[in-house]
Design a protein around this motif. Sequence first.
Motif, mmCIF file in Angstrom:
data_model
loop_
_atom_site.group_PDB
_atom_site.id
_atom_site.type_symbol
_atom_site.label_atom_id
_atom_site.label_comp_id
_atom_site.label_asym_id
_atom_site.label_seq_id
_atom_site.Cartn_x
_atom_site.Cartn_y
_atom_site.Cartn_z
ATOM 1 N N ARG A 1 -5.084 1.705 5.161
ATOM 2 C CA ARG A 1 -4.703 0.891 4.228
ATOM 3 C C ARG A 1 -5.713 0.379 3.298
ATOM 4 N N ASN B 1 -4.978 6.067 3.762
ATOM 5 C CA ASN B 1 -3.773 5.495 3.919
ATOM 6 C C ASN B 1 -3.540 4.994 5.297
ATOM 7 N N TRP C 1 -0.615 7.630 -5.300
ATOM 8 C CA TRP C 1 -0.029 7.666 -4.003
ATOM 9 C C TRP C 1 0.340 8.959 -3.171
ATOM 10 N N ARG D 1 -8.985 6.953 -0.945
ATOM 11 C CA ARG D 1 -8.026 6.054 -0.292
ATOM 12 C C ARG D 1 -7.896 6.533 1.124
ATOM 13 N N PHE E 1 0.791 -1.310 0.062
ATOM 14 C CA PHE E 1 -0.039 -0.039 0.060
ATOM 15 C C PHE E 1 0.948 1.258 0.116
ATOM 16 N N SER E 2 1.887 1.288 1.015
ATOM 17 C CA SER E 2 2.664 2.425 1.149
ATOM 18 C C SER E 2 3.415 2.859 -0.257
#
Length: 123
Positions: free
Chosen positions: A77, A74, A53, A72, A29-30
């Motif tokens: 996730r 973060n 991102w 999203r 994810f990151s």
Amino acid sequence: QVPLVESGGGLVQAGGSLRLSCAASGRTFSGYAMGWFRHTAGKEREFVSSISWSDGSTNYADSVKGRFTISRDNAKRTVYLQMNSLKPEDTATYYCAARIGGTYYYASSYVYWGQGTQVTVSS
């Protein structure tokens, strides 16, 4: 271990709404841009939407623009696809995917894929 898990699919009448979720595990994810694709038997996998991102910029297929919204979280996730004003032609298996680099609308740019969640829109 499957790094991406979709949920939220189901059966809905035309004009209705659904929200799909895609939960990522581990490092998946990151730093990754996330995308949603859909597939119907007999057709190629179709790009639906993507979100970066870095700045959260988004892209949409013309067929869903104005009806679908990708977002999203973060910290959780998780990436979401809010689908409004659904049409029978939106019926498909929806997949989320993760990529670093590449082109957002090419499925081949994505390195991780979920198992898919079925969305069925009745007329």
